[in-house]
Scaffold this motif. Structure first.
Motif: not given
Length: 379
Positions: A62-68, A87-92, A97-101, A283-286
């Motif tokens: 949910g927070s990642l949706v807001a951030f993206v 859009l592509l940069l947002s997905l990146l 973020a997913g890789a970091w976690q 990110a896509l949902a965001g």
């Protein structure tokens, strides 16, 4: 049984609210609105069910949706970046973020609950910093079409939207061919299959549902763009989880991590891949949510993680991991979406809506626990 039960429950809810609202629920404009309103939750649910199958949880989506969404707004509104690169940069950003976690979870062994709880706080704070506590708008028209657009009309004039009719026919053909292929494959391996009569009834019900949905959408503006995106994700992710090696490894890790490791499954790599995929989907949902609001807002994505988790569990995922399907998560999300939309149409207050959704989630998980504890047929 869990998925068939949820399909029956979904059909029951549709019929109930269609009668209760005097036919308003299935009006073409409301069906389109229902799809667009719940698109970001369904996208999150597809990723969340994979995380849960792997034996983890993600509280940060949910927070990642807001951030993206905030970053997309900054790029397109503040710095005039064209919407496609944005859009592509947002997905990146979501993938990073997913890789970091995923790195902390897979390689450092920190529980996913703790890592993603920290991520929830971090991304929410970062959103406030990026937006300076204020909304940022408007997005370019192309970006807005992710959530609000429809596929364009083509061909001669008819009473219906021609491309939607073609897509509906393709969907019917695809579903029937897949059902036939799966049945032949199961028979070739001497597995149990539905009796011929029940299988034919199932195919007929699927065809009728797709045709009804197609005609409903075709009588309005056609298929929403976001529905095409969701269908593409459903096909790709469903295939990966059913047929690809990495999908089988995800099920193996969630079912029995020690056995999977002894079998040669690279558990760390698979876990990292799962959280990268979840980050991209968040990110896509965001982007879809920001496009629907036409603004990046600090309060975006509140409780989205809870809705996605609820959809996954209602759709058949198990707390113990190793169980669930992407299609089941979509069905669970649709159950919640129809509940929300139907209760709003009949004037039920949001307080009672929360109570009812909580009871539905409790009943779904309770059925899963009961189903596991009951003795097998024949003793």
């Amino acid at each position: 049984m869990r998925q068939y039960g949820m399909l029956i429950a979904l059909a029951f809810l549709v019929v109930l609210f269609q009668i209760w609202t005097d036919g308003t629920l299935l009006l073409p404009n409301n069906v389109s609105n229902l799809i667009q309103q719940n698109s970001y939750i369904l996208i999150l649910a597809m990723g969340m069910v994979i995380v849960i199958i792997a034996g983890h949880i993600d509280l940060s989506v949910g927070s990642l949706v807001a951030f993206v969404g905030a970053m997309a707004a900054v790029m397109t509104v503040r710095y005039d970046v064209p919407w496609v690169p944005a859009l592509l940069l947002s997905l990146l950003i979501g993938a990073v973020a997913g890789a970091w976690q995923g790195f902390f979870i897979a390689y450092l062994g920190i529980p996913s609950f703790i890592v993603t709880l920290a991520g929830m706080l971090l991304f929410r704070g970062a959103t406030q910093i990026v937006l300076e506590g204020q909304s940022l708008a408007p997005f370019p028209d192309g970006f807005q079409n992710l959530a609000k657009g429809f596929i364009p009309e083509m061909g001669p004039y008819t009473q219906y939207h021609n491309p939607t009719l073609v897509l509906g026919l393709c969907a019917v053909a695809f579903l029937l061919l897949r059902e036939r292929r799966d049945r032949k494959r199961q028979l070739a391996h001497d597995l149990d299959v539905l009796p011929t009569g029940l299988w034919a009834a199932k195919c007929g019900a699927l065809t009728a549902a797709v045709v009804a949905c197609t005609l409903t959408l075709a009588s309005f503006h056609g298929v929403p763009v976001v529905m095409l995106i969701m269908c593409g994700l459903l096909i790709v992710l469903g295939y990966v989880m059913r047929n690809a090696v990495v999908g089988r490894h995800v099920y193996a890790l969630g079912g029995n991590k020690a056995a999977a490791q002894l079998s040669g499954v690279k558990d760390k790599r698979v876990t990292l891949t799962v959280f990268v995929a979840m980050g991209v989907l968040a990110a896509l949902a965001g982007c879809v949510y920001a496009a629907r609001l036409n603004a990046g807002t600090p309060q975006a994505g509140l409780n989205f993680e809870l809705e996605a988790i609820a959809a996954a569990f209602i759709g058949g995922a198990s707390m113990s991991g190793g169980v669930g399907t992407v299609m089941g998560a979509v069905i669970g999300g649709l159950v919640l979406g129809v509940l929300n939309n139907g209760m709003s149409l009949v004037g039920i207050g949001t307080d009672y809506q929360q109570v009812i959704k909580g009871l539905v989630l409790l009943a779904a998980v309770g059925f899963d626990v009961w189903n596991k504890r009951r003795p097998p047929a024949g003793g």
